[in-house]
Design a protein around this motif. Structure first.
Motif, PDB file in Angstrom:
ATOM      1  N   LYS A  56       0.816  -1.223   0.000  1.00 45.61           N
ATOM      2  CA  LYS A  56       0.000   0.000   0.000  1.00 45.61           C
ATOM      3  C   LYS A  56       0.847   1.270   0.000  1.00 45.61           C
ATOM      4  O   LYS A  56       0.339   2.347  -0.273  1.00 45.61           O
ATOM      5  CB  LYS A  56      -0.937   0.017   1.204  1.00 45.61           C
ATOM      6  CG  LYS A  56      -2.037  -0.999   1.111  1.00 45.61           C
ATOM      7  CD  LYS A  56      -2.955  -0.912   2.310  1.00 45.61           C
ATOM      8  CE  LYS A  56      -4.064  -1.944   2.181  1.00 45.61           C
ATOM      9  NZ  LYS A  56      -5.010  -1.868   3.288  1.00 45.61           N
ATOM     10  N   ARG A  57       2.139   1.152   0.307  1.00 48.79           N
ATOM     11  CA  ARG A  57       3.009   2.334   0.371  1.00 48.79           C
ATOM     12  C   ARG A  57       3.986   2.405  -0.793  1.00 48.79           C
ATOM     13  O   ARG A  57       4.832   3.300  -0.823  1.00 48.79           O
ATOM     14  CB  ARG A  57       3.789   2.312   1.678  1.00 48.79           C
ATOM     15  CG  ARG A  57       2.861   2.438   2.890  1.00 48.79           C
ATOM     16  CD  ARG A  57       3.584   2.755   4.143  1.00 48.79           C
ATOM     17  NE  ARG A  57       4.303   4.012   3.983  1.00 48.79           N
ATOM     18  CZ  ARG A  57       5.329   4.368   4.725  1.00 48.79           C
ATOM     19  NH1 ARG A  57       5.752   3.589   5.681  1.00 48.79           N
ATOM     20  NH2 ARG A  57       5.948   5.513   4.527  1.00 48.79           N
ATOM     21  N   LEU A  58       3.875   1.496  -1.756  1.00 46.56           N
ATOM     22  CA  LEU A  58       4.836   1.477  -2.858  1.00 46.56           C
ATOM     23  C   LEU A  58       4.728   2.732  -3.714  1.00 46.56           C
ATOM     24  O   LEU A  58       3.640   3.206  -4.018  1.00 46.56           O
ATOM     25  CB  LEU A  58       4.616   0.246  -3.731  1.00 46.56           C
ATOM     26  CG  LEU A  58       5.142  -1.061  -3.161  1.00 46.56           C
ATOM     27  CD1 LEU A  58       4.787  -2.209  -4.089  1.00 46.56           C
ATOM     28  CD2 LEU A  58       6.627  -1.008  -2.949  1.00 46.56           C
ATOM     29  N   HIS A  59       5.877   3.252  -4.091  1.00 47.93           N
ATOM     30  CA  HIS A  59       5.940   4.427  -4.949  1.00 47.93           C
ATOM     31  C   HIS A  59       7.278   4.423  -5.675  1.00 47.93           C
ATOM     32  O   HIS A  59       8.176   3.669  -5.325  1.00 47.93           O
ATOM     33  CB  HIS A  59       5.803   5.712  -4.121  1.00 47.93           C
ATOM     34  CG  HIS A  59       6.939   5.930  -3.173  1.00 47.93           C
ATOM     35  ND1 HIS A  59       6.937   5.386  -1.910  1.00 47.93           N
ATOM     36  CD2 HIS A  59       8.102   6.591  -3.307  1.00 47.93           C
ATOM     37  CE1 HIS A  59       8.060   5.719  -1.300  1.00 47.93           C
ATOM     38  NE2 HIS A  59       8.790   6.457  -2.131  1.00 47.93           N
ATOM     39  N   THR A  60       7.386   5.240  -6.678  1.00 51.52           N
ATOM     40  CA  THR A  60       8.664   5.457  -7.325  1.00 51.52           C
ATOM     41  C   THR A  60       8.962   6.949  -7.250  1.00 51.52           C
ATOM     42  O   THR A  60       8.105   7.780  -7.549  1.00 51.52           O
ATOM     43  CB  THR A  60       8.684   4.935  -8.777  1.00 51.52           C
ATOM     44  OG1 THR A  60      10.000   5.081  -9.310  1.00 51.52           O
ATOM     45  CG2 THR A  60       7.691   5.637  -9.656  1.00 51.52           C
ATOM     46  N   ALA A  61      10.134   7.279  -6.787  1.00 59.65           N
ATOM     47  CA  ALA A  61      10.510   8.682  -6.607  1.00 59.65           C
ATOM     48  C   ALA A  61      10.971   9.271  -7.938  1.00 59.65           C
ATOM     49  O   ALA A  61      11.759   8.679  -8.659  1.00 59.65           O
ATOM     50  CB  ALA A  61      11.620   8.802  -5.568  1.00 59.65           C
ATOM     51  N   LEU A  62      10.438  10.438  -8.253  1.00 62.86           N
ATOM     52  CA  LEU A  62      10.826  11.158  -9.462  1.00 62.86           C
ATOM     53  C   LEU A  62      11.852  12.237  -9.167  1.00 62.86           C
ATOM     54  O   LEU A  62      12.626  12.623 -10.034  1.00 62.86           O
ATOM     55  CB  LEU A  62       9.592  11.828 -10.090  1.00 62.86           C
ATOM     56  CG  LEU A  62       8.445  10.919 -10.480  1.00 62.86           C
ATOM     57  CD1 LEU A  62       7.282  11.752 -10.992  1.00 62.86           C
ATOM     58  CD2 LEU A  62       8.898   9.940 -11.539  1.00 62.86           C
ATOM     59  N   LEU A  63      11.841  12.728  -7.939  1.00 65.12           N
ATOM     60  CA  LEU A  63      12.682  13.858  -7.588  1.00 65.12           C
ATOM     61  C   LEU A  63      12.998  13.838  -6.100  1.00 65.12           C
ATOM     62  O   LEU A  63      12.102  13.648  -5.282  1.00 65.12           O
ATOM     63  CB  LEU A  63      11.935  15.166  -7.923  1.00 65.12           C
ATOM     64  CG  LEU A  63      12.521  16.466  -7.419  1.00 65.12           C
ATOM     65  CD1 LEU A  63      13.698  16.876  -8.308  1.00 65.12           C
ATOM     66  CD2 LEU A  63      11.475  17.557  -7.425  1.00 65.12           C
ATOM     67  N   LEU A  64      14.272  13.981  -5.769  1.00 64.75           N
ATOM     68  CA  LEU A  64      14.703  14.187  -4.395  1.00 64.75           C
ATOM     69  C   LEU A  64      15.320  15.569  -4.351  1.00 64.75           C
ATOM     70  O   LEU A  64      16.131  15.912  -5.204  1.00 64.75           O
ATOM     71  CB  LEU A  64      15.766  13.165  -3.983  1.00 64.75           C
ATOM     72  CG  LEU A  64      15.331  11.718  -3.894  1.00 64.75           C
ATOM     73  CD1 LEU A  64      16.540  10.825  -3.670  1.00 64.75           C
ATOM     74  CD2 LEU A  64      14.339  11.545  -2.775  1.00 64.75           C
ATOM     75  N   THR A  65      14.943  16.368  -3.370  1.00 64.12           N
ATOM     76  CA  THR A  65      15.464  17.730  -3.313  1.00 64.12           C
ATOM     77  C   THR A  65      15.524  18.219  -1.879  1.00 64.12           C
ATOM     78  O   THR A  65      14.928  17.632  -0.982  1.00 64.12           O
ATOM     79  CB  THR A  65      14.592  18.688  -4.168  1.00 64.12           C
ATOM     80  OG1 THR A  65      15.242  19.952  -4.258  1.00 64.12           O
ATOM     81  CG2 THR A  65      13.205  18.839  -3.587  1.00 64.12           C
ATOM     82  N   SER A  66      16.243  19.286  -1.686  1.00 64.15           N
ATOM     83  CA  SER A  66      16.323  19.940  -0.400  1.00 64.15           C
ATOM     84  C   SER A  66      15.599  21.273  -0.515  1.00 64.15           C
ATOM     85  O   SER A  66      15.923  22.081  -1.377  1.00 64.15           O
ATOM     86  CB  SER A  66      17.793  20.152  -0.022  1.00 64.15           C
ATOM     87  OG  SER A  66      17.874  20.839   1.197  1.00 64.15           O
ATOM     88  N   ILE A  67      14.595  21.480   0.318  1.00 66.29           N
ATOM     89  CA  ILE A  67      13.819  22.722   0.305  1.00 66.29           C
ATOM     90  C   ILE A  67      13.910  23.347   1.689  1.00 66.29           C
ATOM     91  O   ILE A  67      13.540  22.727   2.685  1.00 66.29           O
ATOM     92  CB  ILE A  67      12.345  22.467  -0.062  1.00 66.29           C
ATOM     93  CG1 ILE A  67      12.240  21.786  -1.420  1.00 66.29           C
ATOM     94  CG2 ILE A  67      11.563  23.783  -0.051  1.00 66.29           C
ATOM     95  CD1 ILE A  67      10.841  21.347  -1.782  1.00 66.29           C
TER      96      ILE A  67
END
Length: 105
Positions: A56-67
């Motif tokens: 239920k928590r599966l995802h694929t990350a498109l972007l990792l960033t520092s904000i």
């Protein structure tokens, strides 16, 4: 010490990621395949069971960033505008994403 192991000056150091943009994986076919893969890992070594991501928590990350905290409002607005543009471009049609390889960093 080689150039690849020399620490970067503070102005060039990357901040640790604080946020990510991801796509939830909801396709029944994909979830079945991942569940089967997870079961094979656990069958090979039960210790893998402790590090499985629940389906239920599966995802694929498109972007990792520092904000930075003071930029969160602008980042949220940019995300909303980007999502609206993507939906308009797709015209209500579902998007199909094909993954051709897997890499690491």
């Amino acid at each position: 010490m080689t150039s690849s192991t020399r620490p970067l000056p503070p102005t060039l150091q990357r901040a640790r990621p604080t946020h990510f943009v991801a796509i939830r994986l909801v396709s029944r076919e994909i979830l079945r395949c991942i569940q089967h893969l997870q079961q094979r890992f656990v069958a090979r070594d039960p210790l893998f069971d402790r590090c499985l991501v629940p389906l239920k928590r599966l995802h694929t990350a498109l972007l990792l960033t520092s904000i930075e905290e003071h930029c969160l409002g602008k980042a949220r607005l940019a995300f909303i505008e980007a999502a609206q543009s993507i939906r308009a471009f797709l015209g209500g049609e579902p998007m199909r994403i094909v993954v051709s390889s897997l890499g690491s960093f």
